[in-house]
Scaffold this motif. Structure first.
Motif, mmCIF file in Angstrom:
data_model
loop_
_atom_site.group_PDB
_atom_site.id
_atom_site.type_symbol
_atom_site.label_atom_id
_atom_site.label_comp_id
_atom_site.label_asym_id
_atom_site.label_seq_id
_atom_site.Cartn_x
_atom_site.Cartn_y
_atom_site.Cartn_z
ATOM 1 N N LYS A 152 0.625 -1.254 0.104
ATOM 2 C CA LYS A 152 -0.106 0.248 0.369
ATOM 3 C C LYS A 152 0.579 1.552 0.188
ATOM 4 N N ASN A 153 0.253 2.482 -0.339
ATOM 5 C CA ASN A 153 1.263 3.924 -0.083
ATOM 6 C C ASN A 153 0.990 4.326 1.215
ATOM 7 N N GLY A 154 3.143 4.516 1.256
ATOM 8 C CA GLY A 154 3.115 5.445 2.460
ATOM 9 C C GLY A 154 1.981 6.658 2.028
ATOM 10 N N ALA B 272 6.756 3.132 -1.358
ATOM 11 C CA ALA B 272 5.422 1.951 -1.025
ATOM 12 C C ALA B 272 5.463 1.918 0.966
ATOM 13 N N ASP B 273 4.332 1.960 1.834
ATOM 14 C CA ASP B 273 4.268 1.802 2.941
ATOM 15 C C ASP B 273 4.758 0.441 3.781
ATOM 16 N N HIS B 274 5.538 1.545 4.740
ATOM 17 C CA HIS B 274 6.499 0.469 5.399
ATOM 18 C C HIS B 274 6.195 0.182 6.846
ATOM 19 N N ASP C 118 10.932 0.151 -3.507
ATOM 20 C CA ASP C 118 10.003 -0.849 -2.890
ATOM 21 C C ASP C 118 10.186 -2.670 -3.249
ATOM 22 N N VAL C 119 11.540 -2.425 -3.821
ATOM 23 C CA VAL C 119 12.356 -3.695 -3.450
ATOM 24 C C VAL C 119 13.108 -4.052 -2.584
ATOM 25 N N PHE C 120 12.956 -3.643 -1.270
ATOM 26 C CA PHE C 120 14.328 -3.776 -0.517
ATOM 27 C C PHE C 120 13.302 -2.683 0.705
#
Length: 608
Positions: free
Chosen positions: A378-380, A534-536, A564-566
């Motif tokens: 989901k979006n940050g 992306a959301d963390h 977004d990959v890591f």
């Protein structure tokens, strides 16, 4: 049954040993490529020639090996790694300058950085420092911040508490024990958990670069969680962990203060993610000498030397696929015309949402594998940045090379939730957290470049929904209501600045402006104004998600790199580049960087 399990585990061990110790592809860290350091270039016209090369069809190199969408550090860094093994790379950037969140801009004679405030883990001969040295041929120089490098400021002016954060694996806990007598056990246990969880990050990288069947086996057998304390702790929130350690609310707040560097409040944060940031700054914090634009400035020539290019004002509007659903190029908008550019490999640093929801054809967006990945993320949160240009030197204004994390109180979860759920005009008057830093005070070249001037950067969060109605308006003409809302946020932030830094007064302010979530949408292509991709949240750090969201997408020849990959941030995006590079080149670049760092350190020891 147990014999079968034992045989499977033995086969897995044999495979892992072969994968780790028998790489097949070329190694960008094969030799030390550092060169003698050259003087920093202050001439803006000269830097512009490197950072602002506008897109023209005639500038596109022939016979490309790779096209990378987005020149943030995850894209630019990967471009350098591929160029170092002879790949001809084209990096395309929609903005008018390269660098993504590493770029700078100038207003009324003041230069501002956008996203580089401080970087950790840069001691000489450490793998991260070694990697950056190789990726800039030793030209990017770093200057340490003060120690303490952070100040945690809690409470209103009438009940303010200030807690300095020192670097040093021993000094950091020792200073906390001095500030919080009687809390030695809590502090020691916090350090133990942070250290152990952070060390387990290797499994996250491995899940993304090993063959998918192996990753799935590690996830569904539970081995990923058993072998890595990072994943064992990943489902536990930061609030849960620190609340078990101590009843002291200020100490809990100090344990958790750095959550602003990834954008999730403590109760929604994985303790494992938090451990990475704490460990990242254990050995200190640094800032790029000459400013953040030095990063891209020293990377781009390496890509060009291998026959590639980094071109700006090059908005990619779609990725091209053949009838077999294999990526084979991109379409760039040049005015109203589409320009098609072909390459056998396409890598997106535009983020998972932009890549899957904007750059893919509708029929490929609908693929179950694509929808599965989108459903996991989901979006940050949207970012809010305020830039101050000040008349006066750092000495006159009381500015120093450290950061201030200012919180309205120590109950972070409640404060930020109330702020996020409030009406926008009301919330704009009650900003619960504010990061304050002076790029000009951190950079020893600043006084030579801009004598008698200083800058201050402020960062917080703001809901995208508060500004969404103006997203389609022209950047410089979003109307009086938008300007009024921005001004309310600015005035609230200035009250905090002038209270924490009393030498800064309104008559010293020569320039001020704010970047909102819709500003981020325009300049860095953030779909909902997020600054950390992306959301963390806690869900982001499950073993299953990290085995699923990988550099290799479900579509042949299309890969992902970057945050977004890591994970987020400068170091996280570079780790995303190394992870993608590992998959593309068929070898573990994380281990290659560590190996070169050890060689360089050994040579240094012998020479001494």
């Amino acid at each position: 049954m147990w014999i079968a399990i034992a045989l499977i585990c033995l086969a897995l061990v044999i495979f892992l040993l072969k994968y780790v110790f028998s790489p097949t592809g070329p190694n960008p860290f094969d030799v030390d490529t550092r060169e003698p350091v050259r003087p920093i270039v202050f001439d803006k016209k000269e830097k512009k020639k490197v950072l602002k090369q506008g897109f023209l069809t005639s500038k596109v190199p022939a016979n490309l090996d790779v096209i990378i969408v987005g020149s943030g550090i995850g894209g630019l860094g990967l471009g350098v790694l591929l160029a170092k093994v002879g790949k001809k790379v084209l990096v395309l950037e929609q903005h008018d300058r390269a660098g993504g969140c590493c770029h700078t801009f100038t207003e009324k004679g003041f230069e501002f950085d956008v996203g580089i405030h401080y970087i950790g883990d840069l001691l000489e001969h450490k793998p991260f420092r070694c990697m950056l040295d190789q990726m800039t041929n030793g030209q990017l120089q770093w200057v340490p911040l003060d120690n303490p490098f952070d100040q945690v400021v809690l409470g209103p002016p009438e009940n303010r508490r200030v807690y300095p954060i020192y670097s040093g694996k021993d000094r950091f806990p020792d200073e906390l024990k001095r500030l919080f007598p009687g809390e030695d056990q809590a502090i020691d246990e916090y350090m133990r958990l942070v250290k152990k969880a952070g060390r387990g990050i290797w499994m996250l990288a491995f899940l993304k670069i090993c063959p998918l069947p192996v990753a799935k086996f590690l996830v569904y057998t539970g081995l990923a969680n058993r072998l890595s304390f990072f994943f064992k702790m990943s489902s536990r929130s930061l609030t849960e962990v620190v609340n078990e350690l101590t009843e002291n609310k200020d100490l809990r707040a100090v344990f958790a203060y750095i959550f602003g560097t990834y954008g999730n409040i403590p109760k929604d944060t994985s303790f494992s993610m938090h451990s990475l940031l704490v460990r990242h700054y254990w050995n200190g914090a640094w800032y790029p000498k000459g400013g953040a634009s030095e990063i891209a400035y020293h990377m781009i020539p390496i890509i060009e030397k291998a026959g590639g290019a980094v071109l700006v004002r090059a908005p990619v509007n779609r990725i091209l696929f053949n009838k077999a659903n294999e990526a084979f190029g991109v379409s760039v908008m040049k005015g109203q015309e589409e320009v098609h550019i072909h390459a056998p490999m396409i890598i997106s640093n535009a983020g998972i949402f932009n890549t899957y929801q904007k750059l893919l054809p509708k029929e490929l967006q609908a693929m179950p594998a694509i929808q599965e990945q989108l459903g996991m993320m989901k979006n940050g949160e949207g970012g809010l940045s305020i830039f101050l240009g000040l008349n006066g030197t750092k000495e006159e204004l009381g500015l120093d090379a450290q950061n201030y994390w200012v919180f309205a109180e120590n109950n972070y979860d409640e404060l930020v939730e109330a702020y996020s759920k409030g009406e926008r005009e009301e919330s704009a008057r009650k900003i619960p957290l504010l990061f304050l830093a002076s790029p000009s005070a951190k950079d020893p070249t600043w006084e030579e470049r801009s004598p008698g001037k200083s800058t201050l950067s402020l960062v917080s969060f703001a809901k995208y929904e508060w500004f969404e109605e103006w997203v389609d308006d022209k950047v410089a003409n979003r109307g009086p209501d938008y300007k009024d809302l921005k001004q309310t946020f600015i005035d609230t932030a200035l009250d905090v600045v002038m209270d924490v830094m009393p030498k800064i007064t309104r008559d010293k302010i020569a320039f001020v402006d704010a970047g909102t979530p819709v500003t981020n949408n325009h300049y860095i292509g953030a779909p909902r104004g997020e600054i950390y991709g992306a959301d963390h949240g806690i869900e982001r750090f499950s073993a299953k998600l990290n085995a699923t969201i990988r550099p290799q997408t479900p579509l042949k020849n299309l890969y992902l790199t970057g945050q977004d990959v890591f994970v987020c941030g400068f170091a996280g995006a570079l780790a995303g580049a190394l992870t993608c590079g590992s998959v593309v080149l068929g070898r573990n670049l994380h281990l290659d960087a560590i190996g070169l760092a050890k060689k360089i350190k050994l040579i240094k020891v012998k020479d001494d």
